[in-house]
Every structure is written in C-alpha cells, then in structure tokens.
Design a protein around this motif. Structure first.
Motif, mmCIF file in Angstrom:
data_model
loop_
_atom_site.group_PDB
_atom_site.id
_atom_site.type_symbol
_atom_site.label_atom_id
_atom_site.label_comp_id
_atom_site.label_asym_id
_atom_site.label_seq_id
_atom_site.Cartn_x
_atom_site.Cartn_y
_atom_site.Cartn_z
ATOM 1 N N HIS A 55 0.860 -1.199 -0.048
ATOM 2 C CA HIS A 55 -0.111 -0.034 -0.006
ATOM 3 C C HIS A 55 0.975 1.223 -0.087
ATOM 4 O O HIS A 55 0.716 2.222 -0.768
ATOM 5 C CB HIS A 55 -1.224 -0.094 1.284
ATOM 6 N N ARG A 56 1.900 1.238 0.662
ATOM 7 C CA ARG A 56 2.956 2.325 1.030
ATOM 8 C C ARG A 56 3.614 2.635 -0.481
ATOM 9 O O ARG A 56 4.232 3.728 -0.874
ATOM 10 C CB ARG A 56 3.951 2.266 1.805
ATOM 11 N N LEU A 109 2.167 2.179 -3.513
ATOM 12 C CA LEU A 109 0.960 2.620 -4.520
ATOM 13 C C LEU A 109 1.376 4.369 -4.874
ATOM 14 O O LEU A 109 1.847 5.104 -3.981
ATOM 15 C CB LEU A 109 -0.017 2.542 -4.013
ATOM 16 N N GLU A 132 0.542 7.744 -4.419
ATOM 17 C CA GLU A 132 -0.284 8.536 -3.576
ATOM 18 C C GLU A 132 -1.779 8.990 -4.335
ATOM 19 O O GLU A 132 -2.750 9.061 -3.362
ATOM 20 C CB GLU A 132 0.469 9.627 -2.791
ATOM 21 N N THR A 186 -4.788 6.227 -4.452
ATOM 22 C CA THR A 186 -4.988 5.227 -3.324
ATOM 23 C C THR A 186 -6.668 5.640 -2.913
ATOM 24 O O THR A 186 -6.896 5.465 -1.536
ATOM 25 C CB THR A 186 -4.209 5.685 -2.341
ATOM 26 N N HIS A 213 -6.152 -1.916 -7.306
ATOM 27 C CA HIS A 213 -4.847 -2.352 -7.530
ATOM 28 C C HIS A 213 -4.743 -3.906 -7.246
ATOM 29 O O HIS A 213 -5.167 -4.350 -5.970
ATOM 30 C CB HIS A 213 -3.730 -1.260 -6.558
ATOM 31 N N TYR A 245 -6.579 -3.633 0.497
ATOM 32 C CA TYR A 245 -6.444 -2.493 -0.469
ATOM 33 C C TYR A 245 -4.788 -2.362 -0.248
ATOM 34 O O TYR A 245 -4.466 -1.737 0.765
ATOM 35 C CB TYR A 245 -7.176 -1.155 -0.106
#
Length: 257
Positions: A102-103, A105, A107, A110, A116, A143
């Motif tokens: 997630h980090r 992706l 920004e 999101t 995703h 997510y």
C-alpha cells in the motif's frame, strides 16, 4: 483497475487477463504495470528490511519477525533487484505484506476509484492474532489486493488420495523422488508451478477482487461459479476451468454492471 505483473512466472499472461477484464467490465480502464518494488523510492536495503519483517517465523505462532537477520535482509534485496528470481520455503504475513505494498502505490491512486491487484511470487498466509496457526492463502482481498502465484499451488489441498499415497510410500521408506512421482500420478488434478492453465485460473481471482471492490464480498457459495472460495485443488479446477463461468446470480450482477 491496475494489474501488477509477476515476472518470475512464465505461464501467466497479463495481457490476456487485461483483455478478459475489458470484456467483462468495458467501462473500466485496465492497466498492467511492473511490480510495485520496481517503482519504489526507498533505498533497496530499507525496503528489503520491511519485507524481511513480514516473514512468518513459525506457522504455529503469530510472533512477528521484528528483528530480521542480516541474511534475511540480503535475501529480500536479491528478490527486489532480480524480480525473476524464484522464492521458496518462506511464508509471509499477508496483512503486513499488504501494508508494505500500500505504501508503494502512487499516492494519487489510493482512493476508491482505483483497484490495485498485485501478483506476487511470495507465499503468504493469515492467522489469528492470539493463538492459531498460519494458513497459506491464494489471495488477500484488501487494499491493495494480493494474489500469490505460489499460493495457488500450495494453499488449496491436493486430492485426498495424494496424501494417502504419500503416507503409504513414507511407511515403506520410499522417500526419494516421492513428490515428483506423486505429481506425475495425479497430474491434471491440481495446479502446479508454471501450469499452462494458470492464466485461465487467475481470471477467477481477479474477478473476485473486482467483486470485493464493488460489493465487499468476493465469494460465492456455489461451486460452479468463478467466485467460489475453493479450499481444495479439485474445487479450484471445477470453479475456474469448467462451465459455467458464473452462477446465475453473479451473471446477472455482471450484466447489470
């Protein structure tokens, strides 16, 4: 809808997956991308340490790998620098893995307008926080969504006869080459590494990800539907490779979409 490629798997056609999705949901833009690790802005060593911390120390315990060894970090560096490198014998905590991805992706992507789906060779599992063992998973609908190309082989159980025959051979002291012999004997009844049916099977899992994103429920109770939550390899084959594609309920939902 963004599909992140897994370059180590030769029999998974991401262009075909994208075309399949375009046919099912023509109102959605589909993109295919490199692995998220390839776009990271962190130093490789720092990112590798984060991955190493998601390693499951014991499948029987929820204890976290908070202080990974130097060798574990170097191992993860190798996977980041060489995405085609195979990985085996390691299980990761699926929820911790999802947080790392997630980090990674973009920004600006999101929010709920983006879905995703990250394919990874890493085998991941989920377990209870207090007690209970880890269980390998094919997918984790969160997510972002994670789908493991190792998990489709290792997580659903093989036919019961496979394990009976394995125990019988072990009792006779016949251990050399046992797994390969059994795979040949039961060939076709489970999905194996680099299986030619892999792309077709994964179509169902990306559809599960879509239904999770749109309806918060990726699964169907009917074994004849691609959304069936299979726990046995033969259930995977039934749901993903035999007609019909979807049950009447989920076919109607797709038509409404």
């Amino acid at each position: 809808m963004h599909l992140y490629r897994e370059p180590s798997v030769t029999n998974l056609d991401f262009d075909e997956l994208a075309s399949y999705l375009e046919g099912k949901i023509p109102f959605v833009e589909i993109t295919t991308r490199r692995p998220p690790e390839a776009n990271h802005e962190l130093e490789t060593e720092r990112l590798a340490e984060k991955f190493a911390k998601t390693k499951v120390k014991s499948v029987e315990s929820p204890e976290k790998n908070s202080n990974p060894l130097y060798g574990e970090i170097k191992y993860e560096e190798g996977l980041i620098e060489n995405p085609s490198k195979d990985v085996s014998g390691v299980m990761y905590d699926g929820h911790l893995l999802s947080r790392i991805y997630h980090r990674l992706l973009p920004e600006e992507e999101t929010d709920a307008s983006h879905l995703h789906i990250i394919f990874t060779k890493r085998l991941f599992g989920t377990g209870k926080e207090k007690g209970g063992r880890y269980h390998a998973r094919v997918s984790l609908y969160s997510y972002p969504t994670l789908i493991s190309t190792s998990g489709i082989v290792e997580a659903p159980a093989k036919p019961k006869e496979f394990y009976r025959e394995k125990r019988r051979l072990a009792s006779l002291g016949e251990t050399g080459g046992t797994i390969e012999r059994l795979k040949e004997k039961f060939k076709g009844r489970f999905i194996d590494y680099d299986d030619e049916r892999l792309t077709e099977v994964m179509k169902g899992y990306v559809m599960q990800a879509l239904f999770y994103h749109l309806r918060s429920n990726p699964f169907c109770e009917k074994e004849c539907c691609r959304l069936y939550n299979a726990h046995w390899q033969e259930e995977v084959i039934r749901a993903q490779l035999e007609p019909p594609e979807f049950c009447e309920k989920h076919s109607n939902i797709l038509e409404e979409l």
